[in-house]
Design a protein around this motif. Sequence first.
Motif, PDB file in Angstrom:
ATOM      1  N   MET A 142       0.830  -1.207   0.000  1.00  0.00           N
ATOM      2  CA  MET A 142       0.000   0.000   0.000  1.00  0.00           C
ATOM      3  C   MET A 142       0.864   1.257   0.000  1.00  0.00           C
ATOM      4  N   THR A 143       1.946   1.236   0.765  1.00  0.00           N
ATOM      5  CA  THR A 143       2.859   2.375   0.785  1.00  0.00           C
ATOM      6  C   THR A 143       3.440   2.608  -0.606  1.00  0.00           C
ATOM      7  N   ALA A 144       3.820   1.521  -1.277  1.00  0.00           N
ATOM      8  CA  ALA A 144       4.342   1.641  -2.642  1.00  0.00           C
ATOM      9  C   ALA A 144       3.274   2.188  -3.580  1.00  0.00           C
ATOM     10  N   LEU A 145       2.031   1.753  -3.408  1.00  0.00           N
ATOM     11  CA  LEU A 145       0.933   2.231  -4.256  1.00  0.00           C
ATOM     12  C   LEU A 145       0.735   3.727  -4.094  1.00  0.00           C
ATOM     13  N   VAL A 146       0.778   4.204  -2.855  1.00  0.00           N
ATOM     14  CA  VAL A 146       0.566   5.631  -2.586  1.00  0.00           C
ATOM     15  C   VAL A 146       1.760   6.457  -3.054  1.00  0.00           C
ATOM     16  N   GLN A 147       2.964   5.995  -2.753  1.00  0.00           N
ATOM     17  CA  GLN A 147       4.148   6.811  -3.021  1.00  0.00           C
ATOM     18  C   GLN A 147       4.655   6.682  -4.453  1.00  0.00           C
ATOM     19  N   ARG A 148       4.624   5.452  -4.990  1.00  0.00           N
ATOM     20  CA  ARG A 148       5.216   5.194  -6.303  1.00  0.00           C
ATOM     21  C   ARG A 148       4.159   5.010  -7.378  1.00  0.00           C
ATOM     22  N   GLY A 149       3.170   4.196  -7.096  1.00  0.00           N
ATOM     23  CA  GLY A 149       2.072   3.978  -8.021  1.00  0.00           C
ATOM     24  C   GLY A 149       2.487   3.352  -9.335  1.00  0.00           C
ATOM     25  N   ILE A 195      -3.056   8.238  -5.329  1.00  0.00           N
ATOM     26  CA  ILE A 195      -3.299   7.041  -6.137  1.00  0.00           C
ATOM     27  C   ILE A 195      -4.030   7.405  -7.429  1.00  0.00           C
ATOM     28  N   ALA A 196      -5.020   8.275  -7.316  1.00  0.00           N
ATOM     29  CA  ALA A 196      -5.755   8.714  -8.507  1.00  0.00           C
ATOM     30  C   ALA A 196      -4.814   9.398  -9.498  1.00  0.00           C
ATOM     31  N   GLY A 197      -3.856  10.165  -8.978  1.00  0.00           N
ATOM     32  CA  GLY A 197      -2.880  10.817  -9.843  1.00  0.00           C
ATOM     33  C   GLY A 197      -1.977   9.816 -10.544  1.00  0.00           C
ATOM     34  N   HIS A 198      -1.553   8.796  -9.802  1.00  0.00           N
ATOM     35  CA  HIS A 198      -0.725   7.744 -10.414  1.00  0.00           C
ATOM     36  C   HIS A 198      -1.501   7.021 -11.512  1.00  0.00           C
ATOM     37  N   LEU A 199      -2.769   6.746 -11.241  1.00  0.00           N
ATOM     38  CA  LEU A 199      -3.590   6.042 -12.222  1.00  0.00           C
ATOM     39  C   LEU A 199      -3.781   6.883 -13.488  1.00  0.00           C
ATOM     40  N   GLU A 200      -3.996   8.161 -13.306  1.00  0.00           N
ATOM     41  CA  GLU A 200      -4.148   9.051 -14.461  1.00  0.00           C
ATOM     42  C   GLU A 200      -2.858   9.069 -15.288  1.00  0.00           C
ATOM     43  N   ARG A 201      -1.733   9.097 -14.617  1.00  0.00           N
ATOM     44  CA  ARG A 201      -0.452   9.100 -15.329  1.00  0.00           C
ATOM     45  C   ARG A 201      -0.281   7.819 -16.143  1.00  0.00           C
ATOM     46  N   ILE A 202      -0.631   6.682 -15.556  1.00  0.00           N
ATOM     47  CA  ILE A 202      -0.519   5.403 -16.257  1.00  0.00           C
ATOM     48  C   ILE A 202      -1.418   5.379 -17.477  1.00  0.00           C
ATOM     49  N   GLU A 203      -2.641   5.892 -17.321  1.00  0.00           N
ATOM     50  CA  GLU A 203      -3.591   5.892 -18.435  1.00  0.00           C
ATOM     51  C   GLU A 203      -3.133   6.808 -19.563  1.00  0.00           C
ATOM     52  N   GLN A 204      -2.471   7.899 -19.215  1.00  0.00           N
ATOM     53  CA  GLN A 204      -1.961   8.798 -20.243  1.00  0.00           C
ATOM     54  C   GLN A 204      -0.752   8.188 -20.950  1.00  0.00           C
ATOM     55  N   GLN A 225     -10.706   0.059 -13.846  1.00  0.00           N
ATOM     56  CA  GLN A 225     -12.096   0.330 -13.502  1.00  0.00           C
ATOM     57  C   GLN A 225     -12.380   0.002 -12.043  1.00  0.00           C
ATOM     58  N   TRP A 226     -11.762  -1.058 -11.541  1.00  0.00           N
ATOM     59  CA  TRP A 226     -11.944  -1.452 -10.138  1.00  0.00           C
ATOM     60  C   TRP A 226     -11.480  -0.347  -9.203  1.00  0.00           C
ATOM     61  N   TYR A 227     -10.341   0.258  -9.507  1.00  0.00           N
ATOM     62  CA  TYR A 227      -9.845   1.350  -8.652  1.00  0.00           C
ATOM     63  C   TYR A 227     -10.785   2.545  -8.701  1.00  0.00           C
ATOM     64  N   LYS A 228     -11.277   2.883  -9.870  1.00  0.00           N
ATOM     65  CA  LYS A 228     -12.145   4.044 -10.000  1.00  0.00           C
ATOM     66  C   LYS A 228     -13.496   3.834  -9.327  1.00  0.00           C
ATOM     67  N   GLN A 229     -14.047   2.644  -9.476  1.00  0.00           N
ATOM     68  CA  GLN A 229     -15.397   2.395  -8.983  1.00  0.00           C
ATOM     69  C   GLN A 229     -15.425   1.909  -7.536  1.00  0.00           C
ATOM     70  N   GLU A 230     -14.424   1.139  -7.137  1.00  0.00           N
ATOM     71  CA  GLU A 230     -14.478   0.504  -5.821  1.00  0.00           C
ATOM     72  C   GLU A 230     -13.402   1.003  -4.855  1.00  0.00           C
ATOM     73  N   PHE A 231     -12.154   0.849  -5.210  1.00  0.00           N
ATOM     74  CA  PHE A 231     -11.086   1.116  -4.256  1.00  0.00           C
ATOM     75  C   PHE A 231     -11.058   2.580  -3.799  1.00  0.00           C
ATOM     76  N   LEU A 232     -11.158   3.487  -4.738  1.00  0.00           N
ATOM     77  CA  LEU A 232     -11.070   4.909  -4.391  1.00  0.00           C
ATOM     78  C   LEU A 232     -12.382   5.467  -3.849  1.00  0.00           C
ATOM     79  N   ASN A 233     -13.463   4.709  -3.929  1.00  0.00           N
ATOM     80  CA  ASN A 233     -14.762   5.146  -3.433  1.00  0.00           C
ATOM     81  C   ASN A 233     -15.236   4.368  -2.210  1.00  0.00           C
ATOM     82  N   ALA A 234     -14.406   3.461  -1.740  1.00  0.00           N
ATOM     83  CA  ALA A 234     -14.818   2.608  -0.610  1.00  0.00           C
ATOM     84  C   ALA A 234     -14.976   3.433   0.655  1.00  0.00           C
TER      85      ALA A 234
END
Length: 237
Positions: A142-149, A195-204, A225-234
Amino acid sequence: MRVQPSKQPKRPTHIPDYAEVCLEALVAHNLGDKISLGGAFALLHYLDYRSTYDVDAWWQFTTTTEERRQVTAVLENTLAAFGEVRIRTFGDVTSVELATEQRKKAFSFQIAVRSAQIASSVSAQWLDVPLDALPDLIANKMTALVQRGAPRDFRDIHAICESTLADISDCWQRWQQRQALTNDDADVGRAKLAIAGHLERIEQYRPLSNIHDPVQQSAAATVRQWYKQEFLNARLG
């Protein structure tokens, strides 16, 4: 097909090249207990769903400077039989790296200084080397996901939740536990923005239209889609 998780660690089928020979050498020199396996390689002991090329580990808190030198020397001598070895130190990490004629970097064994540990290390079962317990593996991922993504961080947390090793709330709780131990920011709202910022960067950088393999494209779409619909909205308890 969903990979079956294991609450108790067991030998993974995806063992990185040269990993086993290094670990056996440490055990043979009575140095196996000076580290604790972590990262993707350790996670494979609980959820054997993807391959990894390297080994990540932590120094045990009780390991002395001389013992660290001995561990590094054993790894260097062991890998020297297979190619050119170099040792790099960056930050709190010591990396013993092997280069072969086929690949510039074929394998690395990285050991870092640990800043926090939630639970005691456990036995890897198949050899006498400690392994991070699942709570620490989740917290560190989780730390890696938040910091590095990195894309693999997104895949790992998604796989953990889909396998029922933990749910979304568990993941955030482990992250907050670790943040508290290290006196770092534990604000979930700010972490979600990161995390949302990392995801946007990956998608771009790699839009789905650029993933030509249909299986990989479908997997990437599902995770995003899972992150957008579930993880970030949980909603967390």
